[in-house]
Scaffold this active site. Structure first.
Site, PDB file in Angstrom:
ATOM      1  CE  LYS A 288       7.438   7.312  15.484  1.00 22.81           C
ATOM      2  NZ  LYS A 288       6.646   6.132  15.891  1.00 22.81           N
ATOM      3  CD  GLU A 377      -0.112  -7.744  13.343  1.00 27.71           C
ATOM      4  OE1 GLU A 377      -0.111  -6.498  13.338  1.00 27.71           O
ATOM      5  OE2 GLU A 377       0.764  -8.441  12.763  1.00 27.71           O
ATOM      6  NE  ARG A 405       0.331  -8.141   8.547  1.00 23.50           N
ATOM      7  CZ  ARG A 405       1.537  -7.595   8.674  1.00 23.50           C
ATOM      8  NH1 ARG A 405       1.803  -6.836   9.715  1.00 23.50           N
ATOM      9  NH2 ARG A 405       2.470  -7.816   7.791  1.00 23.50           N
TER      10      ARG A 405
END
Length: 634
Positions: A288, A377, A405
């Site tokens: 990344k 979640e 969610r």
């Protein structure tokens, strides 16, 4: 003669142009694309690290696959800047995430190359599978579907549901697992450890290289031989890794891991895989922030760093400076530690957002009482419920848009059992440049429908502290506190705790002609508008209601007995929200005042600064002032 810098990228107006390049030109294109992203994001803030990490993958996918006929689905989508630049949006990329500009996420209405709209994690595999099945039903046997999912998103339960169904469907889907050991913060959990073990196994990687040459020829051996090769290869992988291969145990052919920055090898592998039928997964290892040193070294900071100097990497400016009001999230993080020091029952929970929510403050000071559960979640909510039923008081911090969610878990696992889980909903309201997928505008409406739930929204940082303090008192049950992104308005926010009595609002300004009722930080703009009206000698009352549920009915009776004109203001959807709750109260009690509801209208609001979006929705300071004036003069 050497071509001028950026000359290859300037010729790429579509993937068809890209596919005309010679293989030896791809590496230079990657360099130019990476520099273009750095140049643009340094002055127009957005998601930097993720897009830099997949430059080679992006180029390779569009080089090998016949997009847009072949379809790419980017999980979450904050890594798709290179994809946008290569698919005809290079010259307008400077409008990325700006008001009326292009979206920061893939969006089908924006481009035919954006095959599926995304913004939340872990959706790509299910979407790709559905698209592949649809192609099969339509007899489009030559159409290829590719899902690109990061190792962070792979921790989400929906990703596992998709994997499970992909195997049973035997659809022709390629899943590319982009493994950089990062979400926004470092990944946690068993999946992260498992992938790390695979990527570090020297014997396994040697085996992978030895068998790779034959992969493109498998179709010629017939189904029985093909199954034999699959079983043998899977057994060898399991033996060398000393554990079963997770993906092949599910019936998905696993290839890799390979270097995701080796463009030549990556294109070769993708060509081989393109000809192999059935569900398969390619595991690539990337870094990344690749190509920008500070982004490589500080991956969390440079996930979305804001403006920065592209030469030195120094971040320019800060939303909240010294002697200025702090970010709401930092008030939450520091206040939680204060409360936890006094109450040993308090624990903190976040689904992969410790830095974004500032739960990292508690994780550093009380590591045994603060938990990052990964991008999951629903699990975060039920995990919190499990602790609550054992007498703990979990502060479950989830962005408002992501709380959607876990709605079933809120109802089934928390509210029905009346458990004291405190839902701290960060990024409540219109959040700005991330747009429709990230606006936290539904929570006031969806939380107020749940029995046993207390629904609150502080107007400022001091009120946030007091509501957090109130939420962990005895017999509170489920308790929702929502607050916005960014900074507040109080410099001296660290005040002694006071009980914010549940279901009680506050009178901020007295008046006789019009009542303005606000919830949350809309009260700040409303207060300024009311002050301006008072200077014009209009008598306007302002009430900070603080709680959507339970409403302060005693105060509402006083208001409706006195005022024939009432305005409600909320940074949330009008339908079903705070204004609707007041309207229901008025109707149930046979009041006949004129009630005007201000808030987010019944459509998905696009991206822009919060100020621009509040203006468009009509509840910025000027909009509130003008609406009040219309009623007062009407």
């Amino acid at each position: 003669m050497k071509e001028p810098e950026g000359s290859i990228l300037k010729k790429i107006n579509s993937p068809a142009d890209l596919r005309k390049l010679k293989p030896e030109d791809l590496s230079l294109l990657c360099d130019e694309l990476r520099q273009f992203i750095i140049d643009e994001v340094s002055t127009n803030p957005g998601h930097l690290g993720a897009s830099l990490g997949v430059v080679e993958l992006t180029v390779a996918l569009h080089y090998v696959y016949q997009t847009p006929y072949d379809q790419l689905i980017w999980d979450v989508g904050h890594q798709a800047y290179g994809h946008k630049i290569l698919t005809g949006r290079r010259d307008i990329f400077h409008t990325n995430r700006k008001y009326k500009g292009i979206s920061g996420f893939p969006k089908p209405s924006e481009s035919e190359y954006d095959a599926f709209g995304v913004g939340h994690a872990s959706t790509s595999i299910s979407a790709a599978l559905g698209m592949a099945v649809a192609s099969s039903v339509k007899k489009e046997k030559d159409r290829k579907i590719v899902a690109v999912i990061g190792d962070g998103s792979m921790t989400g339960g929906m990703a596992f549901e998709g994997l499970n169904n992909a195997a049973s469907n035997n659809s022709d889907v390629l899943i590319i697992l982009n493994d950089n050991n990062m979400a926004i913060d470092p990944n946690v959990g068993g999946v992260s450890s498992y992938l790390l073990n695979i990527s570090k196994s020297k014997q396994y990687n040697k085996l992978k290289n030895d068998v790779w040459d034959g992969l493109g020829k498998l179709n010629g051996f017939g189904p029985k031989a093909r199954r034999l090769v699959q079983k043998t290869e899977g057994a060898l992988k399991s033996y060398l890794l000393k554990e079963s291969n997770l993906f092949e145990s599910l019936g998905i052919r696993y290839f890799g891991p390979i270097d995701g920055h080796d463009i030549e090898y990556l294109t070769k592998v993708l060509r081989d895989l393109r000809d192999i039928q059935g569900p398969k997964l390619l595991h690539i290892i990337t870094k990344k922030g690749k190509g920008f040193k500070l982004a490589e070294l500080n991956q969390t900071v440079y996930h979305a760093p804001g403006k920065f100097d592209k030469t030195t990497g120094k971040i320019i400016g800060c939303e909240c400076e010294l002697n200025k009001p702090p970010k709401f999230q930092n008030v939450f993080g520091n206040t939680l530690v204060e409360l936890a020091e006094k109450n040993p029952k308090i624990v903190g929970v976040t689904p992969a957002m410790p830095t974004g929510s500032s739960l990292n403050i508690m994780m550093e000071k009380m590591p045994d009482r603060a938990f990052d559960v990964g991008i999951a979640e629903p699990h975060a909510v039920t995990f919190s419920a499990g602790m609550a039923i054992q007498g703990m008081i979990p502060f479950c911090n989830i962005y408002s848009t992501f709380m959607q969610r876990a709605y079933d878990q809120i109802i089934h696992d928390v509210a029905i059992q009346n458990l004291n889980v405190v839902f701290c909903l960060d990024r409540g309201g219109l959040v700005g440049a991330d747009g429709a997928t990230h606006h936290g505008v539904f929570d006031l409406a969806y939380m107020r429908n749940i029995p046993n739930m207390t629904v609150s929204a502080p107007m400022d940082e001091i009120e946030l502290r007091n509501m957090m303090y109130t939420s962990q008192q005895e017999n509170m049950g489920p308790f929702s506190i929502r607050y916005p992104r960014g900074c507040g308005c109080k410099v001296d926010w660290r005040q002694p705790f006071k009980l914010a009595e549940v279901g009680k609002g506050r009178t901020l300004t007295e008046g006789d002609d019009l009542a303005v009722l606000t919830i949350g930080t809309t009260g700040i703009a409303a207060s300024r508008a009311v002050k301006s009206l008072h200077k014009k000698e209009f008598s306007v009352a302002h009430y900070d209601m603080r709680y959507v549920k339970p409403l302060d009915e005693e105060l509402l009776h006083q208001i409706f007995r006195k005022f024939k004109q009432v305005i409600t203001i909320e940074d949330g959807v009008i339908q079903g929200g705070f204004g609707t709750a007041v309207l229901e109260f008025m109707s149930s009690n046979n009041y006949y005042s004129k009630l005007v509801r201000m808030g987010v209208p019944d459509h998905f609001v696009e991206h822009g600064t919060p100020e621009e979006l509040h203006r468009d929705c009509g509840f910025d300071q000027k909009g509130i002032y003008n609406r009040c004036l219309e009623l007062l003069q009407g």
